[in-house]
Structure formats: structure tokens, C-alpha cells
Design a protein around this motif. Sequence first.
Motif, mmCIF file in Angstrom:
data_model
loop_
_atom_site.group_PDB
_atom_site.id
_atom_site.type_symbol
_atom_site.label_atom_id
_atom_site.label_comp_id
_atom_site.label_asym_id
_atom_site.label_seq_id
_atom_site.Cartn_x
_atom_site.Cartn_y
_atom_site.Cartn_z
ATOM 1 N N VAL A 173 -1.210 12.983 -2.731
ATOM 2 C CA VAL A 173 -0.267 13.086 -1.620
ATOM 3 C C VAL A 173 0.041 14.548 -1.354
ATOM 4 C CG1 VAL A 173 2.058 12.517 -0.860
ATOM 5 C CG2 VAL A 173 0.711 10.842 -2.121
ATOM 6 N N ALA A 231 -3.108 9.584 -5.769
ATOM 7 C CA ALA A 231 -3.446 9.451 -4.361
ATOM 8 C C ALA A 231 -3.604 10.808 -3.688
ATOM 9 C CB ALA A 231 -2.373 8.625 -3.634
ATOM 10 N N SER A 280 0.831 3.800 -3.066
ATOM 11 C CA SER A 280 0.268 5.137 -2.834
ATOM 12 C C SER A 280 1.329 6.230 -2.973
ATOM 13 C CB SER A 280 -0.408 5.218 -1.466
ATOM 14 O OG SER A 280 0.538 5.105 -0.429
ATOM 15 N N ARG A 281 2.589 5.905 -2.690
ATOM 16 C CA ARG A 281 3.648 6.918 -2.738
ATOM 17 C C ARG A 281 4.492 6.860 -4.010
ATOM 18 N NH1 ARG A 281 0.648 7.812 0.954
ATOM 19 N NH2 ARG A 281 1.198 8.158 3.089
ATOM 20 N N ALA A 318 -8.765 4.883 0.899
ATOM 21 C CA ALA A 318 -7.898 4.220 -0.078
ATOM 22 C C ALA A 318 -7.282 2.955 0.518
ATOM 23 C CB ALA A 318 -6.805 5.171 -0.555
ATOM 24 N N PHE A 319 -6.866 3.020 1.797
ATOM 25 C CA PHE A 319 -6.279 1.834 2.421
ATOM 26 C C PHE A 319 -7.322 0.729 2.564
ATOM 27 C CE2 PHE A 319 -4.841 -0.715 6.101
ATOM 28 C CZ PHE A 319 -3.663 -1.192 5.561
ATOM 29 N N ARG A 378 -1.580 13.939 6.275
ATOM 30 C CA ARG A 378 -1.958 12.725 5.554
ATOM 31 C C ARG A 378 -2.660 13.069 4.253
ATOM 32 N NH1 ARG A 378 -4.355 8.664 9.949
ATOM 33 N NH2 ARG A 378 -4.337 7.356 8.134
ATOM 34 N N PRO A 379 -2.495 12.226 3.259
ATOM 35 C CA PRO A 379 -3.204 12.455 1.997
ATOM 36 C C PRO A 379 -4.711 12.405 2.216
ATOM 37 C CG PRO A 379 -1.544 10.741 1.761
ATOM 38 C CD PRO A 379 -1.653 11.054 3.220
ATOM 39 N N PHE A 420 -7.136 4.046 -5.966
ATOM 40 C CA PHE A 420 -6.493 5.352 -6.003
ATOM 41 C C PHE A 420 -7.208 6.328 -6.932
ATOM 42 C CE2 PHE A 420 -3.180 2.322 -4.743
ATOM 43 C CZ PHE A 420 -2.860 2.869 -3.510
ATOM 44 N N GLU A 472 -7.020 8.912 2.656
ATOM 45 C CA GLU A 472 -6.078 7.801 2.817
ATOM 46 C C GLU A 472 -6.723 6.591 3.499
ATOM 47 O OE1 GLU A 472 -1.619 6.743 4.465
ATOM 48 O OE2 GLU A 472 -2.244 8.818 4.348
ATOM 49 N N ARG A 473 -7.548 6.825 4.494
ATOM 50 C CA ARG A 473 -8.211 5.693 5.161
ATOM 51 C C ARG A 473 -9.090 4.931 4.185
ATOM 52 N NH1 ARG A 473 -9.706 9.022 10.244
ATOM 53 N NH2 ARG A 473 -7.819 8.800 11.446
ATOM 54 N N TYR A 516 0.837 -1.204 0.000
ATOM 55 C CA TYR A 516 0.000 0.000 0.000
ATOM 56 C C TYR A 516 0.872 1.254 0.000
ATOM 57 C CZ TYR A 516 -2.983 3.804 1.277
ATOM 58 O OH TYR A 516 -3.615 5.020 1.283
#
Length: 146
Positions: A75, A73, A65-66, A87-88, A80-81, A141, A84-85, A61
Motif C-alpha cells: 500500500v 499488498a 488489503s488494507r 490482487a483484486f 493506488r497500490p 497478496f 491492485e487490479r 477485499y
Amino acid sequence: MLRIDTRQLFHLGIQYVKFGAVGLAASLVHVTAFAGLMESEAVRAWQANVLAFSLAVVLSYVGHSRFTFRQAAGVETAGRPPGERRAFARFIVAAATGLALNSAVAFLIVDYFGYAYVWAIAAMLLVVPLVVFLIAKLWVFGDRRQ
């Protein structure tokens, strides 16, 4: 007439190579962690696999994402992006989908049709990553701009 934008196709190819590189790194972490846990004799094989797989999913992940889908994403440099929660959580679903597809491929090719397991490996390496890539790109994403 179908028109293909070669720049977008090239970018997609580069993104897929990045996806493969992150996946390979995650696989190496999975195997290394599993082997280390098994050598320690501290846990059973299934427990070692769950722990190693979980570590690999988190690494995957972060890598995707990075690195693979960085622009998609959203970023930010501070904090935090956004999303993000979500997306995770979606990434966990995508990883579970990949696991389910690999299991289905193994069952169908080896157990149901009776072919050699090397054919299942070929499908696992060629078909399943492409499906998971598309899920990650389009849903996890939300990379519809690229």
C-alpha cells in the motif's frame, strides 16, 4: 530438528485473527444487505444474495488489503497500490474458491454421507477459512516475507 520461530508464529496468529475479523464484518454486511433487500421486496432471493455477496466481497477485499495483509499488498500513501487490479482479480478467485469449497463440504457431508448439517457448518467454519487464508496470504497478496 524442526525449528519454529515463535515471533513469526505469533505474527501469523495475529494475522489470522485479523482475517477472521474482516471475514466476520463481511459476513455481517452480507446478511444485513440480504435481509434489507428481501424486506424491500424489490428483488428475488437469489438476486438479493448475489448483490449482498458482491458487496461483502468488495468489503472483504478492502479490509484484507488494507488491514490483514497491509504490508504485503504494498500500500502506497499516494495513488493506488501496485498490482491492485491483479490482487483484486485473484481475490475474486479466492472468494469463489471459498464458495466452491463450502458448497462441496455441504454436499459431501449432508447430501452424500447423510450426516447432520451441523457437521458441514463445523467444516465450513474450521477448514474452509484456513484454506482461503492461505490462498490470500500466499497468492492473492503474495505475503511471503512475513
